[in-house]
Design an enzyme around this catalytic site. Structure first.
Site, short mmCIF file in Angstrom:
data_model
loop_
_atom_site.label_atom_id
_atom_site.label_comp_id
_atom_site.label_asym_id
_atom_site.label_seq_id
_atom_site.Cartn_x
_atom_site.Cartn_y
_atom_site.Cartn_z
N LYS A 200 18.92 -67.17 -49.38
CA LYS A 200 19.53 -65.96 -47.84
C LYS A 200 18.68 -67.58 -46.90
O LYS A 200 18.38 -67.85 -46.81
CB LYS A 200 19.17 -65.21 -48.01
CG LYS A 200 19.16 -64.67 -46.90
CD LYS A 200 18.79 -62.82 -47.14
CE LYS A 200 18.85 -62.14 -46.13
NZ LYS A 200 18.22 -60.64 -45.91
N LYS A 252 24.15 -66.24 -49.13
CA LYS A 252 24.39 -65.20 -48.06
C LYS A 252 23.48 -66.07 -46.86
O LYS A 252 22.50 -66.50 -46.79
CB LYS A 252 23.27 -63.97 -47.66
CG LYS A 252 23.30 -63.39 -47.12
CD LYS A 252 22.89 -61.93 -46.56
CE LYS A 252 22.82 -60.86 -45.12
NZ LYS A 252 22.07 -59.86 -45.50
#
Length: 328
Positions: A200, A252
């Protein structure tokens, strides 16, 4: 290669009709691969529009149940829940309260759809803290990794008690998957799966999401989210999470990190998810609203690009609409 009558090799032969193109398509997109992120807000009587994400709302508990039922009927791969509480504090105690908005929403949706749709929940403190960070702060104001892990364990237990099928630890704390796995197993919830937000990145594309969850963030998250220039680090994080017991791993954002999705897909032996995040969604919606692009074609092309990069699962705000497009 040519001859007097023209080229012998003609790749266009297999593009001549929609049926031929479908026959030789290398990448497919199906409803079962799409997960719908959904926001549920405490204390509202009608769904609230999110201005920076046209078409997306903060749900009431009732409207969330309707969205989940529709997702199940469409054959989506799951629904990922995010809670928006009325009040916040420094420790994010609403995240572990059995009567907190996220935990009651899990129970609501699970009662509505049963096993017809995997019910997933964000496991992070950022929506619940008054400072907006993903963890507990120490005396110096920095996020304390190990104190945060203890809270994540409590949060996992609360979500399991509410009936969650999959928890999604998204805080990027070192060791979070191992702590959550142990916590779940010790309370007799070994069947609850972990979708780890493994790679992320600190991104400029999260802006609309922060409106969606009424973020109170002060500063940034660069001490725990990854630097956008690093691919090897993302793979390392995914491998660590698999070793700690993650059932699935996530990259992400998606579009600016397609190379990371591919690298992670080649490195791990578990399903790989990617989050088509708010900023990516809003850019397409804004361009389409101005008449600059074909909206429906852009949606499908965007999601196909994420699948082509190697994602088995895509979290996307277009999930329900895309399922309808694919049916047509």
């Amino acid at each position: 290669m040519t001859d007097p009558l023209g080229p012998v090799v003609r790749p266009r032969r297999l593009r001549r009709t929609p049926a031929l193109r479908r026959l030789v398509a290398e990448t497919s997109l199906e409803a079962r691969q799409l997960v719908l992120p959904a926001f549920v807000r405490e204390g509202i009587s009608e769904p609230q529009a999110i201005s920076s994400m046209p078409g997306v709302v903060q749900h009431t508990r009732d409207s969330l149940k309707k969205a989940a039922a529709e997702a199940a009927e469409l054959g989506l791969g799951g629904i990922m829940l995010f809670g928006v509480p009325e009040s916040k504090d420094a420790a994010g105690t609403g995240a572990i309260d059995p009567d907190g908005i996220l935990n009651v929403a899990i129970a609501d949706v699970k009662a509505e759809v049963g096993d017809a749709l995997p019910v997933m929940a964000d496991l992070c403190l950022d929506e619940f803290t008054d400072h907006g960070h993903c963890g507990v702060l120490n005396a110096s104001g920095a996020v304390d990794n190990d104190l945060t892990l203890a809270v994540y364990a409590e949060m996992a237990r609360a979500q399991a008690a509410a009936g969650v099928d999959v928890v999604g630890p998204s805080g990027m704390m070192d060791g979070q998957v191992a702590v959550i796995r142990e916590a779940l197993d010790l309370v007799g919830a070994p069947e609850v799966a972990i979708l780890a937000y493994s790679a992320k990145y600190a991104s400029a594309f999260y802006g609309p999401f922060r409106e969606a969850v009424d973020s109170s963030l002060q500063g940034d998250r660069r001490t725990y989210q990854q630097d956008s220039g690093n691919v090897i680090e993302g793979v390392r994080e995914a491998l660590l999470d698999v070793a700690e017991g993650a059932d699935m791993v996530m990259v992400k954002p998606a579009l600016a990190y397609l190379d990371v999705i591919r690298a992670v897909r080649e490195a791990v032996d578990v399903p790989v998810a990617a989050y088509n995040i708010s900023g990516e969604y809003s850019m397409v919606e804004a361009a389409a609203a101005n008449g600059w692009i074909d909206r429906e074609a852009a949606i499908v092309e965007t999601l196909l690009s994420i699948r082509r990069a190697g994602a088995d699962v895509i979290l996307t705000y277009w999930a329900a609409e895309a399922a309808g497009l694919l049916r047509r």
